[in-house]
Write an enzyme that holds these catalytic residues in place. Structure first.
Site, PDB file in Angstrom:
ATOM      1  N   ARG A  86      -0.987  12.778   3.152  1.00 24.60           N
ATOM      2  CA  ARG A  86      -0.512  13.035   4.526  1.00 24.60           C
ATOM      3  C   ARG A  86       0.969  12.740   4.688  1.00 24.60           C
ATOM      4  O   ARG A  86       1.514  12.929   5.763  1.00 24.60           O
ATOM      5  CB  ARG A  86      -1.306  12.154   5.507  1.00 24.60           C
ATOM      6  CG  ARG A  86      -2.771  12.427   5.480  1.00 24.60           C
ATOM      7  CD  ARG A  86      -3.562  11.263   6.030  1.00 24.60           C
ATOM      8  NE  ARG A  86      -3.473  11.107   7.460  1.00 24.60           N
ATOM      9  CZ  ARG A  86      -4.157  11.828   8.342  1.00 24.60           C
ATOM     10  NH1 ARG A  86      -4.954  12.785   7.923  1.00 24.60           N
ATOM     11  NH2 ARG A  86      -4.036  11.591   9.627  1.00 24.60           N
ATOM     12  N   ASP A 123      -6.699   4.365  -3.848  1.00 21.82           N
ATOM     13  CA  ASP A 123      -7.413   5.273  -2.930  1.00 21.82           C
ATOM     14  C   ASP A 123      -6.848   6.687  -3.001  1.00 21.82           C
ATOM     15  O   ASP A 123      -5.786   6.930  -3.564  1.00 21.82           O
ATOM     16  CB  ASP A 123      -7.448   4.747  -1.487  1.00 21.82           C
ATOM     17  CG  ASP A 123      -6.121   4.857  -0.729  1.00 21.82           C
ATOM     18  OD1 ASP A 123      -5.311   5.753  -1.030  1.00 21.82           O
ATOM     19  OD2 ASP A 123      -5.911   4.043   0.195  1.00 21.82           O
ATOM     20  N   LYS A 137       0.851  -1.204   0.000  1.00 22.12           N
ATOM     21  CA  LYS A 137       0.000   0.000   0.000  1.00 22.12           C
ATOM     22  C   LYS A 137       0.882   1.247   0.000  1.00 22.12           C
ATOM     23  O   LYS A 137       1.756   1.388   0.869  1.00 22.12           O
ATOM     24  CB  LYS A 137      -0.900  -0.013   1.242  1.00 22.12           C
ATOM     25  CG  LYS A 137      -1.796   1.205   1.380  1.00 22.12           C
ATOM     26  CD  LYS A 137      -2.776   1.026   2.526  1.00 22.12           C
ATOM     27  CE  LYS A 137      -3.705   2.199   2.679  1.00 22.12           C
ATOM     28  NZ  LYS A 137      -3.078   3.382   3.282  1.00 22.12           N
ATOM     29  N   GLY A 141     -11.348   6.125   2.588  1.00 22.62           N
ATOM     30  CA  GLY A 141     -10.757   6.550   3.857  1.00 22.62           C
ATOM     31  C   GLY A 141     -11.647   7.553   4.566  1.00 22.62           C
ATOM     32  O   GLY A 141     -12.608   7.198   5.260  1.00 22.62           O
ATOM     33  N   GLY A 152      -8.807  10.790  -2.174  1.00 22.45           N
ATOM     34  CA  GLY A 152      -9.625  11.883  -2.696  1.00 22.45           C
ATOM     35  C   GLY A 152     -11.036  11.504  -3.092  1.00 22.45           C
ATOM     36  O   GLY A 152     -11.772  12.349  -3.606  1.00 22.45           O
ATOM     37  N   ILE A 153     -11.435  10.280  -2.830  1.00 24.24           N
ATOM     38  CA  ILE A 153     -12.792   9.841  -3.226  1.00 24.24           C
ATOM     39  C   ILE A 153     -13.825  10.478  -2.296  1.00 24.24           C
ATOM     40  O   ILE A 153     -13.787  10.269  -1.082  1.00 24.24           O
ATOM     41  CB  ILE A 153     -12.896   8.306  -3.161  1.00 24.24           C
ATOM     42  CG1 ILE A 153     -12.021   7.682  -4.251  1.00 24.24           C
ATOM     43  CG2 ILE A 153     -14.348   7.849  -3.282  1.00 24.24           C
ATOM     44  CD1 ILE A 153     -11.926   6.165  -4.168  1.00 24.24           C
ATOM     45  N   HIS A 197      -1.384   8.004   0.662  1.00 22.58           N
ATOM     46  CA  HIS A 197      -1.673   8.073   2.090  1.00 22.58           C
ATOM     47  C   HIS A 197      -2.530   9.315   2.386  1.00 22.58           C
ATOM     48  O   HIS A 197      -2.296  10.040   3.354  1.00 22.58           O
ATOM     49  CB  HIS A 197      -0.388   8.114   2.915  1.00 22.58           C
ATOM     50  CG  HIS A 197      -0.514   7.489   4.273  1.00 22.58           C
ATOM     51  ND1 HIS A 197       0.128   6.335   4.633  1.00 22.58           N
ATOM     52  CD2 HIS A 197      -1.222   7.862   5.363  1.00 22.58           C
ATOM     53  CE1 HIS A 197      -0.152   6.032   5.886  1.00 22.58           C
ATOM     54  NE2 HIS A 197      -0.981   6.949   6.361  1.00 22.58           N
TER      55      HIS A 197
HETATM   56  C1  LIG Z   1      -6.932   9.971   9.746  1.00 23.38           C
HETATM   57  C2  LIG Z   1      -6.264   9.004   8.839  1.00 23.38           C
HETATM   58  C3  LIG Z   1      -5.531   7.952   9.391  1.00 23.38           C
HETATM   59  C4  LIG Z   1      -4.912   7.031   8.551  1.00 23.38           C
HETATM   60  N1  LIG Z   1      -4.232   5.976   9.108  1.00 23.38           N
HETATM   61  C5  LIG Z   1      -3.648   5.060   8.302  1.00 23.38           C
HETATM   62  C6  LIG Z   1      -2.987   3.934   8.858  1.00 23.38           C
HETATM   63  O1  LIG Z   1      -2.939   3.763  10.052  1.00 23.38           O
HETATM   64  N2  LIG Z   1      -2.406   3.070   7.995  1.00 23.38           N
HETATM   65  C7  LIG Z   1      -2.443   3.230   6.631  1.00 23.38           C
HETATM   66  O2  LIG Z   1      -1.909   2.412   5.885  1.00 23.38           O
HETATM   67  N3  LIG Z   1      -3.106   4.273   6.090  1.00 23.38           N
HETATM   68  C8  LIG Z   1      -3.710   5.174   6.879  1.00 23.38           C
HETATM   69  N4  LIG Z   1      -4.387   6.224   6.319  1.00 23.38           N
HETATM   70  C9  LIG Z   1      -4.549   6.296   4.856  1.00 23.38           C
HETATM   71  C10 LIG Z   1      -5.829   5.560   4.436  1.00 23.38           C
HETATM   72  O3  LIG Z   1      -5.724   4.188   4.649  1.00 23.38           O
HETATM   73  C11 LIG Z   1      -6.145   5.796   2.944  1.00 23.38           C
HETATM   74  O4  LIG Z   1      -5.007   5.478   2.180  1.00 23.38           O
HETATM   75  C12 LIG Z   1      -6.565   7.240   2.676  1.00 23.38           C
HETATM   76  O5  LIG Z   1      -7.340   7.741   3.727  1.00 23.38           O
HETATM   77  C13 LIG Z   1      -7.349   7.355   1.367  1.00 23.38           C
HETATM   78  O6  LIG Z   1      -7.624   8.698   1.072  1.00 23.38           O
HETATM   79  P1  LIG Z   1      -9.022   9.405   1.410  1.00 23.38           P
HETATM   80  O7  LIG Z   1      -9.024   9.679   2.870  1.00 23.38           O
HETATM   81  O8  LIG Z   1      -8.975  10.639   0.598  1.00 23.38           O
HETATM   82  O9  LIG Z   1     -10.117   8.437   1.001  1.00 23.38           O
HETATM   83  C14 LIG Z   1      -5.014   7.158   7.137  1.00 23.38           C
HETATM   84  C15 LIG Z   1      -5.765   8.209   6.604  1.00 23.38           C
HETATM   85  C16 LIG Z   1      -6.383   9.122   7.441  1.00 23.38           C
HETATM   86  C17 LIG Z   1      -7.212  10.212   6.823  1.00 23.38           C
END
Ligand SMILES: Cc1cc2nc3c(=O)[nH]c(=O)nc-3n(C[C@H](O)[C@H](O)[C@H](O)COP(=O)(O)O)c2cc1C
Length: 391
Positions: free
Chosen positions: A285, A313, A258, A336, A315-316, A282
């Site tokens: 972030r 994933d 991922k 997410g 921005g959806i 991610h």
């Molecule tokens: C608050 C938050 C915490 C997240 N924590 C993790 C995590 O612990 N492990 C991980 O692989 N991705 C993490 N992600 C990324 C999500 O799994 C995912 O890739 C992402 O949220 C997709 O984008 P979207 O929020 O625009 O749908 C996190 C995202 C957010 C917003």
């Protein structure tokens, strides 16, 4: 609070409710991105550059939304993504997400940074559950978590590779996320007025025992890792290709990498034996300034789409966005913030409303496109604005 239509008609409404319930530290942790949030903003904007090409006068009385991911048949083309610290957003956090995925016949991916145990989360859902792995706490802690996940019936490991260090999420520093997660009560004092202004969240947080150790990061000899903010937790979480070989030795199920953003990494993941990849930044972030994942998706699908399962994933915010990503070659997508806003706003009911909204969006979009099955959506259904694609 009513979550019913017409009060809550889209994800923006759930975001608004989440913002009202959460203190700034927790809302901005959920909502924010790294640095100037260039990637975060572009991840949403990129969808506007993928235009639909519908076929009308086609009867589509019912729409088939099921897909098969990693050998598991899912009733929906979206999985619920791993969201660390979900229990901080709502006491039911990961339990609520797992239960919702199970009710809707889709999969939940549990984050290493979960507040609930691997076993309790799995117990909420009869459906497929996957485990997202960071090496937080070192290999010993990871090995113990993998063994527990295997025993509890998790079907695949998602190894997140885009966190060699935590991204620079400036809002987390400014709003006191570090202080909130830390043990020092005095450090929390400057943020107290804002926390007290969110009594519904505070009551739940106190009743839930406030900050607690990570139950799934159990360091051999020293027990569960104490609650810390994300930057500290990710310090030891770095994963390399060498680790992948080691993970392969102790986990015999499917492995998904991922955080793949280039065709080179995609090819490498496949060559190293990954059964799938998630094209992901991610959620904007981590490294700010990478392309929106949607822009690199077509090139990655061209490079490895016939050798591995390409998930997507980032921005959806609408079901139509999911259809766009699948038209560009994603086998399925991860959601997410789209469900996490609902979770933060109202726990189980909020996630339920989010899933309903996305499902209805997908069905409507498919009907308007003239597609009876999500599996029939292809590149023929979209046109890309000039300059969209990044290779
Ligand atoms: C608050 C938050 C915490 C997240 N924590 C993790 C995590 O612990 N492990 C991980 O692989 N991705 C993490 N992600 C990324 C999500 O799994 C995912 O890739 C992402 O949220 C997709 O984008 P979207 O929020 O625009 O749908 C996190 C995202 C957010 C917003």
């Amino acid at each position: 609070m009513s979550l019913a239509s017409p009060k809550v008609v889209n994800v923006k409404d759930l975001r608004r409710l989440a913002r009202a319930r959460l203190p700034d530290a927790v809302f901005d942790y959920l909502d924010g991105g790294a640095d100037d949030e260039v990637t975060l903003k572009d991840s949403e904007r990129a969808f506007r550059e993928v235009l639909f090409k519908p076929r009308f006068a086609v009867a589509t009385p019912a729409c088939e939304l099921s897909v098969t991911v990693l050998g598991q048949k899912l009733d929906l083309p979206f999985l619920l993504a791993p969201i660390g610290y979900s229990r901080l957003m709502h006491p039911r956090g990961e339990l609520a997400a797992s239960a919702a995925a199970g009710r809707h016949g889709t999969a939940y991916i549990l984050s290493t940074m979960s507040g609930h145990t691997i076993e309790n989360v799995k117990a909420q859902s009869p459906g497929p559950t996957f485990y997202q792995l960071y090496l937080a706490g070192g290999r010993g802690a990871a090995e113990a978590a993998i063994a527990r996940a295997k025993k509890a019936g998790y079907k695949a490991l998602f190894v997140t590779i885009d966190t060699p260090v935590a991204g620079n999420r400036e809002k987390d520093f400014r709003n006191g996320m570090k202080a909130l997660m830390g043990p020092n009560p005095f450090a929390k004092l400057p943020y107290l007025p804002n926390i007290l202004a969110h009594p519904r969240w505070l009551a739940g947080f106190i009743a839930d025992g406030m900050t607690r150790p990570f139950p799934n990061i159990v360091v051999p000899g020293s027990g569960p890792l104490a609650a810390v903010d994300v930057a500290a937790a990710l310090e030891s979480a770095q994963v390399s290709w060498t680790d992948l070989k080691w993970i392969r030795e102790i986990w015999d199920g499917p492995i998904v990498m991922k955080g793949v953003m280039t065709a080179d990494d995609a090819r490498r993941a496949v060559d190293e034996g990954a059964q799938g990849i998630v094209v992901s930044s991610h959620a904007g972030r981590q490294l700010d300034g990478v392309a929106a994942p949607l822009r690199v998706l077509p090139g990655i699908v061209e490079a490895v789409g016939n050798r591995t399962e390409v998930l997507f994933d980032g921005g959806i915010r609408r079901g139509a966005d999911m259809v766009r990503a699948m038209a560009l070659g994603a086998k399925a997508v991860l959601l997410g913030r789209g469900y996490a806003y609902g979770m933060a706003a109202a726990g189980d009911a909020g996630i339920e409303r989010a899933i309903e909204i996305f499902r209805a969006d997908i069905v409507r979009t498919l009907k308007l496109l003239g597609c009876a099955r999500i599996a029939d959506v292809s590149a023929d259904h979209v046109a890309l604005r000039p300059g969209f694609r990044v290779d």
